[in-house]
Design an enzyme around this catalytic site. Structure first.
Site: not given
Length: 107
Positions: A26, A39
């Protein structure tokens, strides 16, 4: 800077190893999402016991994710992105539960 913090829990029937692998995947998939400045994802390694204030239990937290945006417009670009929508679809395959928070700086 706008930051969204996510407490993440794996599905009950998923191993820690599989969850950790999917968190890495991810993270790798986050590259190039429009509007997303940064992120980060942190896996829970252990829970310290040497606390200095009363402890409250937060069950089932396996990772902490954080999305960073430079401003409201960039966050909106992110929200409207098809890439982000596909990224969220991947999240549904390995995140059992989550709790999001929009945070702000103290100073």
């Amino acid at each position: 800077m706008i930051r969204i913090l996510y407490l993440l829990a794996k599905p009950e029937d998923m191993s820690k190893e599989k969850f950790d692998q999917e968190c890495l995947r991810h993270f790798e998939m986050s590259a190039g999402i429009p509007g997303l400045y940064k992120y980060e994802v942190r896996l829970i390694a252990s829970e310290p016991t040497d606390i200095h204030v009363p402890f409250f239990d937060v069950p089932d937290v396996d990772a902490i994710g954080e999305c960073w945006f430079e401003n409201e417009q960039q966050m909106q670009n992110y929200m409207n992105s098809e890439i982000r929508k596909n990224w969220f679809e991947h999240g549904k395959t390995f995140i059992g539960k989550l709790k999001p928070f929009i945070t702000k700086d103290v100073g």
